[in-house]
Design an enzyme around this catalytic site. Structure first.
Site, PDB file in Angstrom:
ATOM      1  N   GLY A   1     -11.834  -7.011  -0.793  1.00 59.94           N
ATOM      2  CA  GLY A   1     -12.206  -5.740  -0.173  1.00 59.94           C
ATOM      3  C   GLY A   1     -13.438  -5.873   0.690  1.00 59.94           C
ATOM      4  O   GLY A   1     -14.506  -6.251   0.205  1.00 59.94           O
ATOM      5  N   ALA A   2     -13.285  -5.572   1.982  1.00 60.86           N
ATOM      6  CA  ALA A   2     -14.412  -5.615   2.921  1.00 60.86           C
ATOM      7  C   ALA A   2     -14.757  -4.203   3.366  1.00 60.86           C
ATOM      8  O   ALA A   2     -15.096  -3.965   4.521  1.00 60.86           O
ATOM      9  CB  ALA A   2     -14.084  -6.500   4.118  1.00 60.86           C
ATOM     10  N   GLY A   3     -14.659  -3.265   2.412  1.00 61.24           N
ATOM     11  CA  GLY A   3     -15.074  -1.893   2.676  1.00 61.24           C
ATOM     12  C   GLY A   3     -16.539  -1.723   2.337  1.00 61.24           C
ATOM     13  O   GLY A   3     -17.310  -2.694   2.297  1.00 61.24           O
ATOM     14  N   VAL A   4     -16.929  -0.496   2.051  1.00 57.83           N
ATOM     15  CA  VAL A   4     -18.339  -0.183   1.793  1.00 57.83           C
ATOM     16  C   VAL A   4     -18.882  -0.998   0.623  1.00 57.83           C
ATOM     17  O   VAL A   4     -19.922  -1.671   0.734  1.00 57.83           O
ATOM     18  CB  VAL A   4     -18.509   1.325   1.525  1.00 57.83           C
TER      19      VAL A   4
ATOM     20  N   VAL B   1      -4.226 -10.261  -1.390  1.00 52.60           N
ATOM     21  CA  VAL B   1      -4.267 -11.125  -2.577  1.00 52.60           C
ATOM     22  C   VAL B   1      -2.966 -10.979  -3.356  1.00 52.60           C
ATOM     23  O   VAL B   1      -2.532  -9.875  -3.679  1.00 52.60           O
ATOM     24  CB  VAL B   1      -5.478 -10.788  -3.459  1.00 52.60           C
TER      25      VAL B   1
ATOM     26  N   GLY C   1     -12.141  -0.360  -4.045  1.00 57.65           N
ATOM     27  CA  GLY C   1     -12.218   1.097  -4.030  1.00 57.65           C
ATOM     28  C   GLY C   1     -12.427   1.685  -5.414  1.00 57.65           C
ATOM     29  O   GLY C   1     -12.583   0.966  -6.408  1.00 57.65           O
TER      30      GLY C   1
ATOM     31  N   ASP D   1     -16.841  13.122  -7.083  1.00 64.98           N
ATOM     32  CA  ASP D   1     -15.770  12.144  -6.895  1.00 64.98           C
ATOM     33  C   ASP D   1     -14.435  12.581  -7.486  1.00 64.98           C
ATOM     34  O   ASP D   1     -13.418  11.919  -7.254  1.00 64.98           O
ATOM     35  CB  ASP D   1     -16.169  10.803  -7.522  1.00 64.98           C
TER      36      ASP D   1
ATOM     37  N   ALA E   1     -22.713  10.392  -3.020  1.00 60.07           N
ATOM     38  CA  ALA E   1     -23.619  11.075  -3.941  1.00 60.07           C
ATOM     39  C   ALA E   1     -24.082  12.412  -3.374  1.00 60.07           C
ATOM     40  O   ALA E   1     -24.110  13.428  -4.088  1.00 60.07           O
ATOM     41  CB  ALA E   1     -24.823  10.181  -4.238  1.00 60.07           C
TER      42      ALA E   1
ATOM     43  N   HIS F   1     -43.555   7.057  20.534  1.00 61.33           N
ATOM     44  CA  HIS F   1     -43.258   5.748  21.113  1.00 61.33           C
ATOM     45  C   HIS F   1     -44.381   4.784  20.759  1.00 61.33           C
ATOM     46  O   HIS F   1     -45.559   5.122  20.912  1.00 61.33           O
ATOM     47  CB  HIS F   1     -43.137   5.865  22.638  1.00 61.33           C
TER      48      HIS F   1
END
Length: 484
Positions: free
Chosen positions: A192-195, A249, A282, A323, A332, A456
């Site tokens: 998994g290359a998600g969050v 996989v 996930g 969730d 959250a 700045h």
């Protein structure tokens, strides 16, 4: 036989961000409140804060800060004219620091509960009906029943299991265990290359692991704007993360101190051997055993609690937040806002949540943050838009800090100039996005942002410059060098 019932105005099931905030707000509004939570830390003690505090975002950020310092000392500090020798790493102490942060924050929640006279119950909770909750102590002693006029379900979520990679939390581990390792794996695979996968990859790669991410989807990071995702892919691979997209996989096999991963992509079947394998595919809502069957709590096909736009379930007086529902992403701050929203509803106050401007953050290095809509989504519906971007490589402060990677992108309506989306990859993106959220909350146009004076040099002025670039009048890029 269950013990005698205790009556409350509100019972909250779960003490993650959604649950504990909801309980606190209920108590502030004069409601007699109980909060039931079953989390146990490594010492088998109660620890409020849910996954977010104990084994999620806070743990991840704490470890990433340590990892960044270690990486800085080993790879980047010489350019400052500062030389350090014999840099060593103490993973145990690093974990102790993380655990101390968790303990401190959890204890603060305990103190707030005590201040507001919230009954804190460490037990397993099960909804029996619209008014009753069965609580079973974790020592498996006799259950009892508590009762309330209103019940708020905030049981959170847990990692999704994969049949092809059964968790043993020794060699094949979940995201919770990945935040408590006692040594640095030489070669670390992540499904998994998600969050979650990216956040874990950023920690362990900076501590010295060779990282290989296996992502089943052909496209990288589909939630943010795709220009940001492409930039993220470029930066992360440049930092040493190896990402294999379209890699599904098939099976895993544990050998002598190694895990063999078999995966398939467009080129066929491949094998990969790693020291540890993290399953980061996930999360799922914690609705299993949350309610008795006879309670008739309605769930959707993915296990989320069915709610209306006011977080009301199909049972009168029963709400679900955080969730547990699909009203918004598993974040959250989404749960926190819903917790306050429901508590105030119960007290007769109605202040709805604007889910359209809910910010999202990926806590990597650099960070990714966004709010509103993406360019691809707006073009798909034929919206007339204009786009302004500004690279952080053109921001003075970014160079001074040694973090010139990334960009800011603003999408506005071509006719009204209303800001429709802001997307950032770069240092402190999680902080920068707050200004964009505020601007969109007040229906600002890009000109409002362009004419807002920013100090700045700062990183935040990249937002102003991106707004200015919508009209091709950015001040800190040479003519003809505006980013596409």
């Amino acid at each position: 036989m269950p013990k005698q019932q205790i009556h409350y105005d509100v019972i909250v099931i779960g003490a993650g961000p959604a649950g504990y905030v909801s309980a606190i707000r209920c108590a502030q509004l004069g409601l007699k409140t109980a909060c039931v939570d079953n989390w146990r830390n490594s010492k088998l003690q109660s620890s409020l804060g849910g996954t977010y505090l104990n084994a999620g975002c806070v743990s991840s950020i704490a470890l990433l800060e340590s990892a960044k310092i270690y990486h800085l000392l080993n790879h980047e500090i010489d350019s400052h004219g500062i030389h350090a020798e014999n840099i060593s790493m103490d993973i145990a102490q690093m974990m102790q620091r993380k655990d101390k942060i968790i303990e401190t924050l959890s204890n603060k929640i305990v103190d707030i509960f005590a201040h507001h006279k919230i009954s804190r119950i460490h037990a397993q909770a099960k909804l029996l009906n619209a008014r009753q909750v069965e609580i079973t102590p974790l020592d498996h002693s006799a259950p009892s029943i508590i009762q309330a006029k209103n019940i708020i379900l905030a049981a959170g979520s847990s990692p999704i299991d994969l049949s092809c990679a059964p968790i043993d939390n020794e060699f094949i581990i979940d995201s919770t265990t990945a935040l408590s390792l006692n040594s640095v794996p030489k070669k670390l695979g992540i499904i998994g290359a998600g969050v979650i996968g990216l956040e874990l990859a950023n920690i362990w790669s900076r501590l010295g692991s060779e990282i290989i991410l296996l992502e089943a989807q052909e496209n990288f990071l589909t939630l943010p704007d795709q220009q940001i995702s492409r930039e993220a892919y470029r930066i992360y691979t440049q930092h040493g993360l190896e990402m294999r997209l379209g890699a599904r996989v098939v099976s895993t096999k544990k050998g002598h101190k190694k895990v063999t991963v078999e995966y398939q992509d467009n080129e066929g079947l491949h094998c990969l051997r790693v020291d540890k394998l993290i399953v980061a595919s996930g999360r799922k809502p914690n609705t299993e055993n949350l309610a008795a069957e006879e309670a008739n709590l309605m769930l959707d096909e993915n296990g989320f609690v069915h709610v209306d736009e006011n977080c009301r379930t199909t049972l009168p007086g029963v709400y679900a937040i955080g969730d547990l529902t699909s009203l918004g992403p598993m974040l959250a701050h989404k749960g926190i806002e819903e917790g306050v929203f429901v508590a105030e509803q119960i007290a007769g106050i109605y202040a709805p949540i604007n889910y359209d401007i809910l910010p999202s953050v990926i806590y990597t290095e650099p960070e990714i943050a966004w709010v509103g809509q993406t360019e691809q989504a707006l073009r798909a519906i034929g919206e007339n838009i204009k786009i302004g971007t500004f690279p952080l490589s053109a921001a003075t402060r970014s160079h001074v800090m040694g973090n010139p990677e990334g960009l800011v992108k603003i999408i506005a309506h071509a006719d009204t100039d209303t800001i429709l989306g802001v997307h950032i990859i770069g240092a402190q993106a999680s902080e920068l996005i707050a200004e964009a959220v505020l601007a969109m909350e007040f229906s600002a146009c890009s000109e409002d942002l362009a004419r807002t004076i920013h100090a700045h040099p700062t990183i935040s002025e990249a937002l102003q410059e991106a707004a200015l670039s919508l009209e091709k009048r950015t001040l800190h890029l040479p003519v003809g060098k505006l980013p596409s």
